[in-house]
Design a protein around this motif. Structure first.
Motif, PDB file in Angstrom:
ATOM      1  N   UNK B 154      43.329  98.292  47.545  1.00 38.24           N
ATOM      2  CA  UNK B 154      42.439  97.155  47.782  1.00 38.24           C
ATOM      3  C   UNK B 154      42.784  95.983  46.858  1.00 38.24           C
ATOM      4  N   UNK B 189      37.848  91.867  58.256  1.00 42.51           N
ATOM      5  CA  UNK B 189      36.927  92.524  59.176  1.00 42.51           C
ATOM      6  C   UNK B 189      37.015  91.873  60.550  1.00 42.51           C
ATOM      7  N   UNK B 200      37.008  92.107  53.432  1.00 39.35           N
ATOM      8  CA  UNK B 200      38.113  93.067  53.510  1.00 39.35           C
ATOM      9  C   UNK B 200      37.722  94.253  54.394  1.00 39.35           C
ATOM     10  N   UNK B 202      38.589  98.055  54.862  1.00 39.94           N
ATOM     11  CA  UNK B 202      39.300  99.241  54.378  1.00 39.94           C
ATOM     12  C   UNK B 202      39.851 100.031  55.560  1.00 39.94           C
ATOM     13  N   UNK B 206      43.706 101.181  55.954  1.00 38.54           N
ATOM     14  CA  UNK B 206      44.136 102.577  56.049  1.00 38.54           C
ATOM     15  C   UNK B 206      44.995 102.807  57.288  1.00 38.54           C
TER      16      UNK B 206
END
Lengths: 247, 471
Positions: B154, B189, B200, B202, B206
């Protein structure tokens, strides 16, 4: 009945009128213990973080915790530097804002002055899983929104984010908070090397040992805590106190 | 006592040597760092020095693309972080300062550092604090540095990377221009182009599915007025890094051939005459080329959808006299008939007749198909265009102001500077080989979408404009 009594006594003691909220016993899954859940005993906790005006009362009656008086061992040079003087906040707009730029030692002393203590990491993380009582917004997005904005010059007041199912305000979205044992589950700073310590409690690696490697919010809290020392003060780090429930 | 005096003399002597040979660590020279695309000047020293570097980590809201903001975590206030230039053998006292407004602790792992974590553990710093460590630059090369605080991915995904150049003792060959270019992938997003402050994601990180892939921290950071510049005949050296966190870059400059590539940022292995060089995440390359002709060379990640749809596009504007022997430009445009010069027919079956739109709804449907075939590659599926290169069609003042100009643009193309929604564009749109029906439908579709004026364009309108153009 006992706790209600003591709660009345305590709220009576505090000019700020901060209430204690009861949190029943429960469990949570620590970030760094794969698959295990940890039981947490019931406790009472401040409804909001300690405010500047709360802390002002404390330093008035405890001169050893005044800026300029406090020993460097217990608080670094930025201690309460946002106050106008050593004993006065000096800015009306700050009164109801959470007190920040306080060291762990100072926070601990404050709680002890109320016959309370700082919450443990277990207690705080247990509380941290609960989102808004109203069901508006989930924990993750509140946390993320907060992380993704730099700290404003003037912090918002307490009771401005959300309250959870226990009536506790601003667990996320306002400030970081000190924990009693903030330095126990630490990462070394070289987060990729921590697995070599071979202790699940001392492992901050992004891949090995974590219960949920995608729980980056928890990683950030653990990372943040481990960057601290007891005398550090930070512009967005405050605290609240808990009271154990006598069995 | 005599011995003591002798010792003193030795001390004094040593002291003098230290002073003349280079200052001691505490009073080392403060190194000047630069923001991309600038690079500090080449090092002229012939001896190692003691240097002091101050680098501040700061979290701040900045532009990712037009209308899109992101909270970047930075080394020095922008992405990529400050360029650090030192010489092999230099000793560096490194101060990492974490701004008090930061939410996060940060640290730095310099790939140029030999030692545990590249300095990561030693530089772990809470907000409002600063850490100091020192290292000796043992190996020459171009190295990435980045933040290595959990969650590492991150911190990198939010922009915490930069380049440190350790010049070899003998220095690098002299060139006319040096620039700093660093690629990074970003995970927002909202989808690419979705306006506002984007948090952000995640999940996308990923899955390694970025919404933005950019050079120097934002879409259009090196286009238009901010393009890199050079003059014909000059040799340009680019220090190119890739922060990742996930993607490998196929770095290419359209219209140039790299005369030299210092492979993977090392200083010993040089490849010549290279079209595209791979730059791993957390890696680098140094490329050099002499610009022979004027024009705009385009820096891209040749994983080409990233360039045309996600932002990895930069420009190098080369000014100077043309050299027709190197590049002629278009000499002629003739009809091409592969089967010889007579028109041949294979069979007499008539071509399938085009379906004619009966109403506006039909026009919208047919127009959308034309748009997807002919326009979308540049103007994007939701008409946003690409900042710095292709103007937007969505809520476009230029489009809505003048219907016949819009028709003529599709028919004849458009070259030169225009201003769309307050932003200057200077590029080329080719003439579209479409019949009157198709032009009418696609423009009706464009006018009827993305907040435009909902004008209807008929094939008759197109015919009229086509006739005007022939005059």
């Amino acid at each position: 009945m006992n706790w209600i009594l003591s709660f009345l006594i305590f709220s009576g003691n505090l000019a700020s009128g901060a209430d204690l909220k009861s949190v029943p016993e429960g469990t949570y899954r620590p970030l760094l213990a794969k698959g295990k859940t940890t039981p947490v005993a019931a406790f009472q906790i401040d409804e909001t973080a300690v405010t500047n005006s709360d802390f002002q009362l404390f330093v008035k009656s405890h001169p050893e915790w005044r800026r300029g008086v406090v020993k460097a061992l217990f608080a670094d040079s930025k201690y309460l530097h946002h106050w106008r003087t050593g004993v006065e906040v000096g800015d009306k707009s700050l009164e109801k804002a959470p007190v920040v730029n306080v060291s762990w030692f100072a926070a601990k002393a404050y709680c002890e002055s109320r016959q309370m203590r700082l919450p443990t990491v277990d207690e705080w993380e247990y509380l941290a899983q609960f989102g808004p009582e109203s069901g508006k917004g989930d924990v993750k997005s509140i946390i993320l929104e907060w992380y993704s904005a730099p700290t404003p010059e003037v912090l918002p007041n307490v009771r401005t984010t959300f309250s959870n199912r226990f009536g506790v305000w601003d667990v996320h979205g306002l400030i970081w908070e000190w924990n009693y044992d903030f330095n126990t589950a630490f990462v070394t700073g070289e987060s990729r090397g921590d697995t070599a310590l071979e202790k699940s409690m001392f492992c901050g690696s992004g891949a090995v040992g974590a219960a949920d490697p995608s729980d980056y919010a928890a990683f950030m809290r653990f990372g943040f805590r481990s960057s601290l020392k007891g005398n550090f003060t930070v512009a967005n780090l405050g605290f609240r106190c808990v009271k154990e429930i006598q069995k | 006592m005599k011995q003591l005096i002798a010792l003193w003399a030795v001390f004094l002597l040593l002291g003098t040597v230290t002073v003349s040979g280079g200052r001691c660590l505490a009073s080392g020279e403060e190194l000047v760092l630069t923001d991309a695309p600038e690079v500090p000047p080449p090092i002229k020293r012939s001896k190692a020095a003691n240097l002091v570097v101050h680098l501040e980590t700061k979290e701040l809201r900045k532009r990712m693309a037009d209308g899109v903001d992101y909270t970047f975590w930075t080394f020095g206030g922008s992405v990529p972080g400050k360029f650090i230039r030192i010489r092999e053998g230099d000793s560096v006292e490194f101060h990492l300062q974490n701004h008090p407004s930061s939410k996060m602790p940060h640290n730095i792992d310099l790939h140029a550092v030999t030692g545990p974590g590249g300095g990561a553990a030693a530089s772990f710093t809470a907000p409002g604090h600063s850490s100091v460590f020192s290292f000796k630059a043992l190996n020459a090369g171009l190295y990435v540095y980045h933040c290595a605080t959990a969650p590492v991915g991150m911190h990198i995904a939010n922009g915490m990377y930069g380049l440190i150049l350790v010049e070899p003792k003998e220095g690098l060959p002299k060139v006319d221009r040096e620039y700093y270019v660093m690629q990074g992938d970003f995970y927002t997003k909202g989808k690419n182009g979705e306006p506002g402050l984007q948090p952000f994601s995640m999940e996308k990180a990923l899955k390694e599915q970025p919404e933005y892939v950019v050079f120097n921290g934002s879409v259009g950071a090196m286009t238009g007025d901010k393009a890199l510049k050079a003059k014909v005949g000059e040799t340009v050296r680019l220090y190119v890094g890739n922060g990742g966190p996930n993607l490998i870059s196929s770095f290419h400059v359209i219209g140039e051939i790299f005369d030299k590539v210092y492979i993977e940022g090392g200083t010993k292995s040089i490849n010549e005459n290279v079209q595209t060089t791979l730059i791993p995440a957390g890696g680098s390359a140094i490329v050099e080329f002499k610009v022979e002709v004027p024009g705009t060379a385009i820096l891209v990640d040749h994983s080409i959808f990233r360039t045309f749809n996600k932002g990895s596009l930069g420009m190098l504007k080369v000014e100077g006299a043309e050299d027709k022997s190197v590049y002629s430009g278009k000499l002629s445009d003739e009809v091409y008939m592969p089967e010889g010069s007579t028109i041949q027919t294979v069979d007499n079956a008539p071509a399938p007749k085009q379906l004619l739109a009966k109403n506006k709804a039909d026009q919208m449907t047919y127009g959308k198909r034309v748009y997807e075939n002919a326009c979308m590659a540049c103007h994007q599926s939701s008409g946003t265009g690409i900042a710095g290169a292709f103007p937007p069609l969505a809520a476009s003042d230029f489009l809505n102001a003048d219907k016949s100009r819009a028709i003529q643009t599709v028919l004849a193309g458009r070259t030169g500077e225009i201003v769309v929604n307050g932003v200057k564009y200077n590029s080329v749109m080719p003439a579209q080989q479409l019949n009157d029906e198709d032009v009418a439908n696609v423009l009706t579709y464009v006018y009827g979408s993305w907040g435009n004026s909902a004008k209807v364009v008929s094939s008759g309108d197109v015919k009229t404009e086509r006739a005007k153009l022939k005059k």
